[in-house]
Design a protein around this motif. Sequence first.
Motif, short mmCIF file in Angstrom:
data_model
loop_
_atom_site.label_atom_id
_atom_site.label_comp_id
_atom_site.label_asym_id
_atom_site.label_seq_id
_atom_site.Cartn_x
_atom_site.Cartn_y
_atom_site.Cartn_z
N GLN A 115 32.39 0.84 5.72
CA GLN A 115 32.85 1.86 4.78
C GLN A 115 34.19 2.46 5.20
OE1 GLN A 115 29.45 4.49 4.77
NE2 GLN A 115 28.55 3.52 2.97
N ALA A 116 34.53 2.36 6.48
CA ALA A 116 35.78 2.92 6.97
C ALA A 116 36.98 1.97 6.82
CB ALA A 116 35.64 3.32 8.44
N VAL A 117 36.71 0.74 6.38
CA VAL A 117 37.82 -0.20 6.18
C VAL A 117 38.75 0.34 5.10
CG1 VAL A 117 38.44 -2.53 5.43
CG2 VAL A 117 36.45 -2.18 6.91
N PRO A 118 40.05 0.45 5.36
CA PRO A 118 40.98 0.99 4.36
C PRO A 118 40.96 0.18 3.07
CG PRO A 118 42.03 0.83 6.50
CD PRO A 118 40.73 0.11 6.62
N GLU A 119 40.95 0.86 1.95
CA GLU A 119 40.92 0.18 0.66
C GLU A 119 42.17 -0.66 0.45
OE1 GLU A 119 38.93 -1.18 -2.37
OE2 GLU A 119 38.12 0.38 -1.05
N GLU A 120 43.31 -0.20 1.03
CA GLU A 120 44.54 -0.98 0.87
C GLU A 120 44.45 -2.33 1.57
OE1 GLU A 120 45.57 2.37 3.92
OE2 GLU A 120 44.36 2.12 2.09
N ALA A 121 43.65 -2.40 2.63
CA ALA A 121 43.46 -3.69 3.31
C ALA A 121 42.69 -4.65 2.41
CB ALA A 121 42.70 -3.47 4.62
N ARG A 122 41.66 -4.14 1.76
CA ARG A 122 40.90 -4.99 0.84
C ARG A 122 41.79 -5.44 -0.33
NH1 ARG A 122 36.80 -0.87 1.63
NH2 ARG A 122 35.11 -1.67 2.95
N ASP A 123 42.55 -4.50 -0.88
CA ASP A 123 43.41 -4.84 -2.02
C ASP A 123 44.45 -5.88 -1.64
OD1 ASP A 123 42.01 -3.04 -3.56
OD2 ASP A 123 43.44 -1.40 -3.25
N ALA A 124 45.02 -5.74 -0.45
CA ALA A 124 46.03 -6.70 0.00
C ALA A 124 45.43 -8.09 0.18
CB ALA A 124 46.66 -6.23 1.30
N ALA A 125 44.23 -8.13 0.74
CA ALA A 125 43.58 -9.43 0.94
C ALA A 125 43.21 -10.08 -0.39
CB ALA A 125 42.33 -9.25 1.80
N LYS A 126 42.72 -9.28 -1.32
CA LYS A 126 42.39 -9.82 -2.64
C LYS A 126 43.64 -10.33 -3.35
CE LYS A 126 38.33 -6.84 -3.31
NZ LYS A 126 37.78 -5.68 -4.05
N GLY A 127 44.75 -9.60 -3.16
CA GLY A 127 46.00 -10.03 -3.77
C GLY A 127 46.49 -11.35 -3.19
N MET A 128 46.09 -11.66 -1.94
CA MET A 128 46.47 -12.92 -1.32
C MET A 128 45.49 -14.03 -1.65
SD MET A 128 47.55 -11.36 2.41
CE MET A 128 47.81 -12.97 3.15
N GLY A 129 44.51 -13.73 -2.50
CA GLY A 129 43.57 -14.76 -2.94
C GLY A 129 42.32 -14.89 -2.10
N TYR A 130 42.03 -13.89 -1.27
CA TYR A 130 40.81 -13.95 -0.45
C TYR A 130 39.57 -13.81 -1.34
CZ TYR A 130 43.29 -13.53 4.03
OH TYR A 130 44.08 -13.74 5.12
N GLY A 131 38.59 -14.69 -1.12
CA GLY A 131 37.30 -14.55 -1.78
C GLY A 131 36.43 -13.57 -1.02
N PRO A 132 35.24 -13.26 -1.55
CA PRO A 132 34.36 -12.27 -0.90
C PRO A 132 34.01 -12.62 0.55
CG PRO A 132 33.61 -12.73 -3.12
CD PRO A 132 34.69 -13.72 -2.83
N LEU A 133 33.66 -13.89 0.80
CA LEU A 133 33.25 -14.27 2.15
C LEU A 133 34.43 -14.23 3.12
CD1 LEU A 133 30.77 -17.23 1.54
CD2 LEU A 133 30.25 -14.88 2.20
N ARG A 134 35.58 -14.73 2.69
CA ARG A 134 36.75 -14.71 3.55
C ARG A 134 37.23 -13.28 3.78
NH1 ARG A 134 42.69 -17.52 2.46
NH2 ARG A 134 43.46 -17.26 4.60
N LEU A 135 37.13 -12.45 2.76
CA LEU A 135 37.49 -11.04 2.89
C LEU A 135 36.61 -10.37 3.94
CD1 LEU A 135 38.98 -8.47 1.89
CD2 LEU A 135 37.19 -8.26 0.16
N LEU A 136 35.32 -10.65 3.88
CA LEU A 136 34.38 -10.06 4.84
C LEU A 136 34.66 -10.56 6.25
CD1 LEU A 136 31.75 -8.49 5.54
CD2 LEU A 136 30.50 -10.59 5.00
N TRP A 137 34.82 -11.86 6.40
CA TRP A 137 34.93 -12.45 7.73
C TRP A 137 36.27 -12.19 8.39
CZ3 TRP A 137 31.67 -14.08 11.16
CH2 TRP A 137 32.09 -14.90 12.20
N GLU A 138 37.36 -12.22 7.64
CA GLU A 138 38.69 -12.14 8.23
C GLU A 138 39.33 -10.76 8.15
OE1 GLU A 138 41.29 -15.21 6.86
OE2 GLU A 138 39.86 -16.82 7.26
N VAL A 139 38.81 -9.88 7.30
CA VAL A 139 39.41 -8.56 7.16
C VAL A 139 38.43 -7.44 7.48
CG1 VAL A 139 40.55 -6.95 5.58
CG2 VAL A 139 41.05 -9.41 5.43
N GLU A 140 37.31 -7.40 6.76
CA GLU A 140 36.40 -6.26 6.89
C GLU A 140 35.70 -6.21 8.24
OE1 GLU A 140 35.07 -5.23 2.36
OE2 GLU A 140 34.10 -6.95 3.31
N LEU A 141 35.12 -7.33 8.68
CA LEU A 141 34.41 -7.32 9.96
C LEU A 141 35.33 -7.04 11.14
CD1 LEU A 141 31.69 -10.12 9.68
CD2 LEU A 141 31.39 -7.64 9.67
#
Length: 242
Positions: A115-141
């Motif tokens: 929950q503490a992961v910055p929303e801008e990090a998620r948005d940036a990853a999604k903008g680079m085409g990250y899917g849910p699993l890649r977003l979780l594994w490479e950014v959120e975790l």
Amino acid sequence: MAEQNCLVTNDWICGEYLRSRSQELIDATLEHIGITVVSVAIGVAVALPLALLARRVRFLAGPILGVTTVLYSIPSLAMFSLLLPFFGLSVSLVVTGLVLYSLTVLVRNILAGLQAVPEEARDAAKGMGYGPLRLLWEVELPLALPALLAGVRITTVSTVALTTVGAIVDYGGLGTLILDGLDTTFKAQVLTASVLCVLLAVTADLLLLGLQRWLTPWTRAHRIRPNRASRKAAVAKVAESA
């Protein structure tokens, strides 16, 4: 001469006990470490999907956290009694009980980290085409690692202590020696096993602290006053590693 007779005089500190029972101490220590490592590993494997579920389905967060808290509040003897019909007098009984106790800390810490992961990090990853699993594994975790590892540290230390309760079913590692020593008033055995248990907890905590510092170097940059700049640096670090 006094040292040779310390077993006969039942001294608390006895070098002869360490020499004559060294293999017994090693076996008990290895069993203690094995039960602790397996319990914490399974606890993390169970807590992670529960935390992900609690984050994704908001109305389940309360029940999940509530159930894990209730499990933690059950006295250890009662917990083992409830699990006894399912596992019998086995090491699985002890491991299962320890896993259930670990969930309250692990689920809360993993959920807090996610929950503490910055929303801008998620948005940036999604903008680079990250899917849910890649977003979780490479950014959120990676960004949730400080909270996750803090939970693992707390859980490991408490599990080292709780493993001793497994002595009631003869699978308590050093706890078995402590219980046997108390039953026979064998002072050297009680003291030695207790000291080894404390040393295990301290050593495990220091090793995990070192692992945490190695895996999350960005957390040390602005430890005293973390701000938006430090969060951006962490996001950039994750993006580079990806």
